[in-house]
Write a protein that holds these residues in place. Structure first.
Motif, PDB file in Angstrom:
ATOM      1  N   PHE A 180       0.827  -1.202   0.000  1.00 32.26           N
ATOM      2  CA  PHE A 180       0.000   0.000   0.000  1.00 32.26           C
ATOM      3  C   PHE A 180       0.863   1.253   0.000  1.00 32.26           C
ATOM      4  CE2 PHE A 180      -2.454   3.309   1.959  1.00 32.26           C
ATOM      5  CZ  PHE A 180      -3.756   3.092   1.556  1.00 32.26           C
ATOM      6  N   ILE A 181       1.833   1.288   0.911  1.00 34.47           N
ATOM      7  CA  ILE A 181       2.625   2.505   1.076  1.00 34.47           C
ATOM      8  C   ILE A 181       3.523   2.751  -0.137  1.00 34.47           C
ATOM      9  CG2 ILE A 181       4.414   3.577   2.485  1.00 34.47           C
ATOM     10  CD1 ILE A 181       3.033   2.097   4.872  1.00 34.47           C
ATOM     11  N   ILE A 182       4.117   1.673  -0.692  1.00 36.99           N
ATOM     12  CA  ILE A 182       4.980   1.871  -1.861  1.00 36.99           C
ATOM     13  C   ILE A 182       4.158   2.350  -3.065  1.00 36.99           C
ATOM     14  CG2 ILE A 182       6.558   0.743  -3.490  1.00 36.99           C
ATOM     15  CD1 ILE A 182       7.462  -1.001  -1.191  1.00 36.99           C
TER      16      ILE A 182
ATOM     17  N   PHE B 143       1.705   4.243  -2.996  1.00 39.01           N
ATOM     18  CA  PHE B 143       1.429   5.674  -2.870  1.00 39.01           C
ATOM     19  C   PHE B 143       2.693   6.513  -2.967  1.00 39.01           C
ATOM     20  CE2 PHE B 143      -2.708   4.232  -1.892  1.00 39.01           C
ATOM     21  CZ  PHE B 143      -3.488   5.232  -2.428  1.00 39.01           C
ATOM     22  N   GLU B 144       3.838   5.916  -2.644  1.00 36.02           N
ATOM     23  CA  GLU B 144       5.089   6.628  -2.919  1.00 36.02           C
ATOM     24  C   GLU B 144       5.141   6.928  -4.400  1.00 36.02           C
ATOM     25  OE1 GLU B 144       8.246   4.752   0.287  1.00 36.02           O
ATOM     26  OE2 GLU B 144       8.459   4.334  -1.831  1.00 36.02           O
ATOM     27  N   ILE B 145       4.767   5.922  -5.184  1.00 29.68           N
ATOM     28  CA  ILE B 145       4.756   6.108  -6.629  1.00 29.68           C
ATOM     29  C   ILE B 145       3.710   7.151  -7.007  1.00 29.68           C
ATOM     30  CG2 ILE B 145       4.395   4.947  -8.844  1.00 29.68           C
ATOM     31  CD1 ILE B 145       5.444   2.399  -7.502  1.00 29.68           C
ATOM     32  N   GLY B 146       2.577   7.102  -6.290  1.00 31.01           N
ATOM     33  CA  GLY B 146       1.522   8.082  -6.541  1.00 31.01           C
ATOM     34  C   GLY B 146       1.991   9.513  -6.342  1.00 31.01           C
ATOM     35  N   TYR B 147       2.934   9.693  -5.410  1.00 30.66           N
ATOM     36  CA  TYR B 147       3.499  11.019  -5.161  1.00 30.66           C
ATOM     37  C   TYR B 147       4.161  11.593  -6.411  1.00 30.66           C
ATOM     38  CZ  TYR B 147       3.234  11.243  -0.048  1.00 30.66           C
ATOM     39  OH  TYR B 147       2.816  11.348   1.228  1.00 30.66           O
ATOM     40  N   LEU B 148       4.612  10.664  -7.285  1.00 28.88           N
ATOM     41  CA  LEU B 148       5.416  11.099  -8.428  1.00 28.88           C
ATOM     42  C   LEU B 148       4.647  11.059  -9.733  1.00 28.88           C
ATOM     43  CD1 LEU B 148       8.629   9.115  -7.513  1.00 28.88           C
ATOM     44  CD2 LEU B 148       8.263  11.560  -7.295  1.00 28.88           C
ATOM     45  N   THR B 149       3.368  10.625  -9.661  1.00 31.17           N
ATOM     46  CA  THR B 149       2.629  10.438 -10.899  1.00 31.17           C
ATOM     47  C   THR B 149       1.765  11.650 -11.209  1.00 31.17           C
ATOM     48  OG1 THR B 149       2.461   8.179 -10.116  1.00 31.17           O
ATOM     49  CG2 THR B 149       1.301   8.706 -12.137  1.00 31.17           C
ATOM     50  N   PRO B 150       1.876  12.192 -12.418  1.00 32.40           N
ATOM     51  CA  PRO B 150       0.976  13.261 -12.811  1.00 32.40           C
ATOM     52  C   PRO B 150      -0.457  12.721 -12.871  1.00 32.40           C
ATOM     53  CG  PRO B 150       2.670  12.870 -14.469  1.00 32.40           C
ATOM     54  CD  PRO B 150       2.794  11.795 -13.477  1.00 32.40           C
TER      55      PRO B 150
ATOM     56  N   LEU C 259      10.880   2.316  -9.452  1.00 31.13           N
ATOM     57  CA  LEU C 259       9.966   2.087  -8.326  1.00 31.13           C
ATOM     58  C   LEU C 259       8.924   1.029  -8.682  1.00 31.13           C
ATOM     59  CD1 LEU C 259       9.382   5.690  -6.946  1.00 31.13           C
ATOM     60  CD2 LEU C 259      10.312   3.752  -5.692  1.00 31.13           C
ATOM     61  N   LEU C 260       8.429   1.069  -9.928  1.00 31.28           N
ATOM     62  CA  LEU C 260       7.433   0.076 -10.342  1.00 31.28           C
ATOM     63  C   LEU C 260       8.032  -1.322 -10.337  1.00 31.28           C
ATOM     64  CD1 LEU C 260       5.540   1.961 -13.180  1.00 31.28           C
ATOM     65  CD2 LEU C 260       4.568   1.109 -11.040  1.00 31.28           C
ATOM     66  N   ALA C 261       9.299  -1.415 -10.786  1.00 32.17           N
ATOM     67  CA  ALA C 261       9.964  -2.717 -10.773  1.00 32.17           C
ATOM     68  C   ALA C 261      10.064  -3.224  -9.339  1.00 32.17           C
ATOM     69  CB  ALA C 261      11.351  -2.602 -11.403  1.00 32.17           C
ATOM     70  N   ALA C 262      10.478  -2.337  -8.424  1.00 37.04           N
ATOM     71  CA  ALA C 262      10.603  -2.734  -7.021  1.00 37.04           C
ATOM     72  C   ALA C 262       9.242  -3.135  -6.461  1.00 37.04           C
ATOM     73  CB  ALA C 262      11.187  -1.584  -6.199  1.00 37.04           C
ATOM     74  N   LEU C 263       8.223  -2.398  -6.840  1.00 40.34           N
ATOM     75  CA  LEU C 263       6.874  -2.694  -6.346  1.00 40.34           C
ATOM     76  C   LEU C 263       6.434  -4.081  -6.779  1.00 40.34           C
ATOM     77  CD1 LEU C 263       4.202  -1.785  -5.007  1.00 40.34           C
ATOM     78  CD2 LEU C 263       3.491  -0.937  -7.224  1.00 40.34           C
ATOM     79  N   ALA C 264       6.701  -4.409  -8.061  1.00 40.65           N
ATOM     80  CA  ALA C 264       6.313  -5.719  -8.571  1.00 40.65           C
ATOM     81  C   ALA C 264       7.003  -6.810  -7.761  1.00 40.65           C
ATOM     82  CB  ALA C 264       6.679  -5.833 -10.049  1.00 40.65           C
ATOM     83  N   LEU C 265       8.299  -6.626  -7.547  1.00 43.45           N
ATOM     84  CA  LEU C 265       9.091  -7.619  -6.806  1.00 43.45           C
ATOM     85  C   LEU C 265       8.530  -7.804  -5.394  1.00 43.45           C
ATOM     86  CD1 LEU C 265      11.699  -9.188  -7.343  1.00 43.45           C
ATOM     87  CD2 LEU C 265      12.931  -7.384  -6.152  1.00 43.45           C
ATOM     88  N   ILE C 266       8.287  -6.688  -4.727  1.00 40.63           N
ATOM     89  CA  ILE C 266       7.851  -6.730  -3.329  1.00 40.63           C
ATOM     90  C   ILE C 266       6.438  -7.304  -3.214  1.00 40.63           C
ATOM     91  CG2 ILE C 266       7.249  -5.259  -1.363  1.00 40.63           C
ATOM     92  CD1 ILE C 266       9.622  -3.419  -2.485  1.00 40.63           C
TER      93      ILE C 266
END
Lengths: 425, 169
Positions: free
Chosen positions: A359-361, A363-370, A401-408
């Motif tokens: 969940f948190i990761i 939204f970290e990505i969400g912080y960076l998404t237009p 970050l997306l790659a890391a998210l997929a892995l996690i």
């Protein structure tokens, strides 16, 4: 029918700019009236927050970060980090990353981290030979990583709203942070090598001087983090000790704050506590309505019947969160989605701690998404660059970050291994 | 009218700021004392309770301060797109809505305080009468209602747009 009406009211009020706590409060009141329950239940449920002993950690950590940022500890910490890792290959970006982690964690919310750390390190990155696009993207993305590091307010609130063990959440975040940091550092090594960046000189004298200057400030994150990770103290206790410590260091050792600054600082801490906890309070009464009416159960049954695999469910959740991350900030999302989706995840056999990190990761990505990634706007304002340019600069980091998210997401031991090892599960 | 507004703004400001300063200091001191005494093997059960109750009050008064600085979390995707007359209408409607909500919360809070006062509820460890905690709800709702009116009088929206600063005293 009623559900649709409630959804319309909810979305409508939000889009018009009614504060989130008022939106949730109104919707809860409508639900209670519709079911014929007395409204005093709302007050009663709001005050169940006095049963959550982890909650006082939130004002305390906000106090620590305010004291450090307003005093001189934060700057001393950044100077120390820069001197100690700046000389390594890819050192400057690494120093930026470490400083962002420390700072975002202390400040709890990442836009503050970008401005503070960015202003200190961004010029250094450019001078060090990194091109503008990389530097901008790096500073902006690194700022969003800190929300996993203790004492992140986001983790605390996820733990309180979802009733998940907060210490375990922090421990579960360790390996993901290392993975993402490694990816970022690897990428900056690649960029550094390609654009022929020279390394900074190693200077033991400089490191020693920065340690001397920042000694008391350096002890704080070590002490608080060490206390929480080792399990020696609870999060609230660590926060109480940290707050008293930060107060003494800033007022008496560094003398960067005066006693007469305290009313101003208290007001700013109180404001943050007010705006965060008021939403938590109304969320408690909303959750009461949801659970007494079996809504999470209904949703769970529907999802379990339609999603046959855990992976498919997680993938859908990832997409949903990424979408929501573009529309609202992470705290709003926690209050709205956690009470509904966490029970579903648990029913599907997903560990709540693992779910929390995903969940948190997201939204970290969400912080960076237009279009509404908060970090994009903050960076655009702080470095005086158009949002479009910042958006372009963060793209490679979004990919990482997306790659890391997929892995996690699809390999739970990354988050759960340490939690099991430390006996928090 | 303007003078009354400025006076009210200042009075509430001073109350909020002094309350928050004292309450935060006492909360930190209590929790720190609990840890310190805990190391000596003395358990201060009332300390945790007191800290939580103080936090409720800090939350309520802080929520009022957050109306002043217009920093309450809101999404407002549509509100941000509007300009001119439609923007003004939305702004006033949202303020009115918030005002009535505060009045509702005030009435609810008074009722709840009366209920718990009549029932004579006390906390487990510190034996504090619980209505002293619950009184934070009506007090804060009244403050917030006043704050909303003061915002409306200045022609300000409930939430600041990006980059807008808090108006001076």
């Amino acid at each position: 029918m009623i559900a649709a009406l409630i959804a319309i009211v909810f979305v409508g009020l939000m889009l018009l700019g009614v504060p989130l706590f008022a939106v949730i409060g109104t919707v809860t009141a409508i639900c209670l009236i519709a079911t014929g329950a007395p409204l005093t239940i709302m007050a009663q449920q709001m005050f169940t927050m006095t049963d959550r002993t982890a909650l006082p950690a939130i004002p305390l950590f906000l106090l620590i970060s305010t004291l450090m940022a307003d005093g001189s500890s934060a700057k001393r910490l950044v100077n120390f980090v820069r001197a100690s890792v700046g000389w390594m290959p890819g050192g400057l970006p690494l120093a930026t990353l470490c400083a962002c982690l420390i700072f975002a964690a202390l400040a709890g919310m990442t836009p503050a981290a970008i401005i503070a750390v960015g202003a200190m390190i961004y010029p250094g990155l450019i001078q060090g030979g990194y091109n503008e696009k990389f530097s901008l993207g790096f500073v902006t993305s690194a700022g969003s990583l800190g929300i996993l590091v203790p004492p992140s307010i986001v983790v605390l609130i996820f733990g309180v709203v979802g009733e998940v063990n907060i210490e375990a959440l922090f421990i579960a975040g360790v390996v993901p942070i290392i993975i993402i940091s490694a990816l970022f550092t690897g990428y900056s090594l690649f960029i550094g090598a390609r654009s022929g960046v020279k390394r900074e000189q190693f200077s033991a004298g400089d490191i020693a001087r920065k340690i001397y200057e920042g000694f008391w400030a350096i002890l704080l994150p070590i002490g608080v983090g060490g206390g929480i990770y080792s399990g020696a103290v609870t999060v609230t206790q660590a926060a109480a000790i940290g707050a008293v410590y930060a107060f003494i260091v800033e007022i008496f050792f560094y003398r960067s704050l005066k006693l007469r600054d305290l009313p101003r600082l208290s007001r700013s801490v109180g404001t943050m506590v007010g705006l965060l906890l008021v939403i938590i309070a109304v969320t408690f009464s909303f959750n009461w309505y949801l659970t007494t009416n079996g809504i999470p159960d209904t949703l769970t049954q529907w999802i379990v019947a339609h999603f046959h695999s855990r992976i498919l469910f997680l993938l859908t959740v990832n997409l949903l969160f990424l979408f929501l991350g573009c529309l609202m900030d992470i705290l709003s999302a926690i209050f709205i989605t956690v009470p509904l989706l966490l029970p579903v995840a648990v029913a599907m056999g997903i560990d709540p701690i693992h779910f929390g990190i995903i969940f948190i990761i997201n939204f970290e990505i969400g912080y960076l998404t237009p279009p509404v990634g908060i970090n994009l706007f903050t960076a655009s304002a702080a470095f005086k660059k158009p949002v479009v340019e910042v958006s372009g600069a963060v793209l490679p980091f979004l990919g990482l970050l997306l790659a890391a998210l997929a892995l996690i997401t699809y390999y739970p031991p990354i988050t759960l291994f340490l939690v099991k090892l430390t006996g928090n599960m | 009218m303007k003078k009354i507004g400025t006076f009210a703004d200042r009075a509430i400001w001073i109350f909020e700021t002094s309350f928050l300063t004292v309450a935060i200091a006492v909360m930190v001191a209590t929790l720190f004392a609990q840890v310190a005494f805990g190391m000596l093997g003395i358990s201060l059960a009332w300390a945790g309770e007191l800290a939580l109750y103080l936090m409720v009050w800090i939350m309520c008064i802080g929520a009022s301060a957050a109306v002043r600085s217009r920093s309450h979390i809101a999404v407002g995707l549509i509100a941000d797109k509007l300009t001119g007359l439609p923007a003004r209408i939305v702004r006033v409607a949202v303020l009115l809505f918030c005002f009535f909500l505060c009045v509702g919360a005030f009435i609810l809070g008074v009722k709840y305080v009366q209920m718990t006062y009549a029932a004579g509820l006390r906390s487990v460890a510190a034996r504090l009468p619980m209505w002293t905690v619950y009184a934070a709800l009506p007090v804060a709702s009244a403050l917030m209602a006043a704050r909303v009116i003061l915002l409306a009088a200045r022609g300000l929206a409930i939430r600041a747009r990006k980059g807008e600063k808090e108006p001076e005293l």
